[in-house]
Write an enzyme that holds these catalytic residues in place. Structure first.
Site, short mmCIF file in Angstrom:
data_model
loop_
_atom_site.label_atom_id
_atom_site.label_comp_id
_atom_site.label_asym_id
_atom_site.label_seq_id
_atom_site.Cartn_x
_atom_site.Cartn_y
_atom_site.Cartn_z
N GLU A 274 0.84 -1.20 0.00
CA GLU A 274 0.00 0.00 0.00
C GLU A 274 0.87 1.25 0.00
O GLU A 274 1.84 1.33 0.77
CB GLU A 274 -0.87 0.05 1.25
N ARG A 290 -1.66 -11.01 2.54
CA ARG A 290 -2.81 -11.87 2.28
C ARG A 290 -3.43 -11.46 0.94
O ARG A 290 -3.05 -10.47 0.35
CB ARG A 290 -3.86 -11.67 3.38
C1 MV4 Z 1 -1.36 8.38 6.44
C2 MV4 Z 1 -2.19 9.42 5.98
C3 MV4 Z 1 -1.60 10.65 5.74
N1 MV4 Z 1 -0.27 10.82 5.95
N2 MV4 Z 1 -0.03 8.58 6.61
C4 MV4 Z 1 -4.82 5.28 7.46
C5 MV4 Z 1 -4.70 3.87 7.94
C6 MV4 Z 1 -3.36 3.39 7.54
N3 MV4 Z 1 -3.53 2.29 6.64
C7 MV4 Z 1 -2.66 4.55 6.92
N4 MV4 Z 1 -3.56 5.64 6.93
C8 MV4 Z 1 -3.16 6.89 6.57
N5 MV4 Z 1 -1.84 7.15 6.69
C9 MV4 Z 1 0.47 9.79 6.38
N6 MV4 Z 1 1.77 9.98 6.60
C10 MV4 Z 1 -3.54 9.17 5.80
C11 MV4 Z 1 -4.03 7.90 6.10
C12 MV4 Z 1 -5.44 7.70 5.85
C13 MV4 Z 1 -5.88 6.78 4.88
C14 MV4 Z 1 -5.01 6.02 4.14
C15 MV4 Z 1 -5.46 5.12 3.19
C16 MV4 Z 1 -6.80 5.00 2.96
C17 MV4 Z 1 -7.69 5.74 3.68
C18 MV4 Z 1 -7.25 6.64 4.65
C19 MV4 Z 1 -8.17 7.41 5.37
C20 MV4 Z 1 -7.72 8.28 6.31
C21 MV4 Z 1 -6.36 8.42 6.57
#
Ligand code: MV4
Length: 447
Positions: A274, A290
């Site tokens: 991701e 997975r």
């Molecule tokens: C972030 C981000 C912004 N900046 N990292 C959310 C859960 C985790 N999988 C990583 N996530 C995020 N990391 C940085 N440095 C924003 C998110 C995020 C997000 C990421 C992917 C899909 C949906 C999201 C929804 C809100 C925040």
């Protein structure tokens, strides 16, 4: 090759795995809770074993019951599906210790990627592009302040045991960062029993781009990217492949970066890296060790059955392709249909009074529903995936709209109406969205 596989899951994903097994001439064993005795995954399997009461903890997460079911049916291998046991390192190890083949990655790879701090350190070692942030876990609130002064605000505190957004807090200046640090730690402690946190520069408007990988332990190939930005509360709602936000150069770049890092890692099985994508740059955030729900859209654009390949590599066979054999055709979109009120998102279990799934060229519906089926209240509310392929993105969009009009799920509330609203939005049609788009749209249309 295996003769018999136990599928340690339920619903549409259990059916999905069953279908791959059938086409490979492999017999299947279904396991089920007492609430699922009438489920389609039980009906289609060659054999089935009841493994406990409705609560997942006592059935689909019941390791002794699942291993016993595999032993008494003489299964060779166990496929965990998605969710439940699929990223449980302990379960993977126990499957192997009991003499069954684990259809998934090396348990050590599950462990490393499950700990987000360890995963970032590994990603750095593998040469993946990272969001600027703390070198590892934060030692104290003052450590957080020092680190933020270095990388700049806004800064994001994340839980090492996290994923799914729990224990994630933004600090926009020093006072709010101090608060974010404490909040993130207590949320992480409550959710995971582990208050280890780390820091990253907060990206304000990224897209969520993920790369499908499949490795045989020697080589890892990529199967292109998916755009999973259309989400609500960290639950994906719509996914598409390819991403409408990337150009051909960016697409090739991220695919090759992900595949070469996973090759260095020695990865075997299906997995996903991701990334966040903003202003032409990719940043690795995590790896899922997975299969994913949305693997289907990758199958639609590559024509490759990823579950079949996952089973083949688990049995020790090498990948039968080279990277240049993986070619991409057209566009695919998946709509996740949940048994929920489309405005409040309150779950709506109950009896399906009428059911008609759309069909026609380029249309696939992965679902375990049938007319008269009673959806139990104990599990995930996703009941169907509408997966549509078109030669172009526009053709795909028109086809999705047609399928949503045709789809009938009577007797319960579903999110079909939400998908009809999304597909009518100009931003969506233009491919102009980021990870916040859906929540902003929902907030706007409420007021
Ligand atoms: C972030 C981000 C912004 N900046 N990292 C959310 C859960 C985790 N999988 C990583 N996530 C995020 N990391 C940085 N440095 C924003 C998110 C995020 C997000 C990421 C992917 C899909 C949906 C999201 C929804 C809100 C925040």
């Amino acid at each position: 090759m295996f003769e018999k596989i136990l599928i340690a899951n339920r619903g549409e994903i259990a059916l999905r795995v069953h279908r791959a097994c059938r086409e490979m001439g492999i017999r299947t064993v279904a396991v089920h809770s007492t609430a699922d005795a009438d489920a389609m995954h039980v009906r289609l399997a060659d054999e089935s074993v009841c493994i406990g009461p409705p609560l997942a903890r006592e059935s689909y997460l019941n390791i002794p019951a699942i291993l016993t079911a595999a032993a008494i049916t003489g299964a060779d291998a166990i496929h965990p599906g998605i969710g439940f046991m699929s990223e449980n390192m302990r379960f993977a190890e126990m499957v192997q210790q009991h003499g069954f083949t684990w259809i998934g990655p090396d348990p050590e790879h599950i462990r490393v990627m499950g700990d987000k701090v360890a995963a970032k350190l590994k990603a750095k070692e593998l040469g993946l592009p990272l969001v600027p942030g703390s070198a590892g876990a934060l030692a104290s609130v003052d450590d957080a302040v020092t680190c933020a002064a270095d990388i700049g605000y806004p800064a994001l505190i994340k839980a090492a045991a996290g994923g799914g957004g729990k224990g994630m807090k933004v600090g926009r200046d020093e006072p709010s960062l101090r608060e974010a640090y404490q909040l993130a730690r207590s949320e992480a402690k409550a959710a995971f029993g582990d208050d280890t946190v780390y820091m990253e520069k907060y990206l304000e408007k990224p897209r969520h781009i993920e790369v499908q990988l499949l490795g045989d332990g020697k080589t890892v190939l990529h199967f292109g990217e998916r755009d999973c930005s259309i989400q609500r509360r960290h639950q994906k709602v719509v996914e598409e492949a390819p991403s409408p936000g990337l150009n051909a150069e960016e697409r090739a770049r991220i695919g090759n970066i992900a595949a070469s890092a996973a090759t260095k890692f020695g990865y075997r099985s299906a997995g996903t890296m991701e990334f966040l994508y903003q202003d032409g740059e990719f940043y690795f955030i995590e790896m899922n060790t997975r299969l994913q729900i949305e693997h289907t859209i990758t199958e639609m654009v590559t024509g490759i059955d990823l579950v079949r390949e996952q089973i083949r590599v688990a049995s020790g066979l090498p990948l039968p392709y080279k990277q240049e054999d993986i070619t991409f055709e057209g566009h695919a979109i998946e709509c996740r249909i949940n048994a929920e009120n489309p405005e409040t998102f309150v779950p709506s279990p109950g009896v399906i009074k009428s059911y008609h799934a759309p069909g026609g060229l380029g249309v696939r519906v992965d679902s375990a529903l049938y007319d008269g089926y009673r959806i139990p209240p104990h599990y995930d509310s996703m009941i169907a995936k509408l997966i549509v392929h078109g030669r172009t993105r526009n053709e795909c969009l028109l086809r999705v709209r047609r399928c949503l009009e045709e789809f009938v799920v009577g007797g319960i509330d579903t999110t079909l109406a939400l998908h009809q609203r999304i597909i009518a939005q100009q931003d969506f049609l233009n491919g102009d969205y980021d990870i916040h788009w859906l929540e902003k749209f929902l907030a706007k249309s409420k007021s």
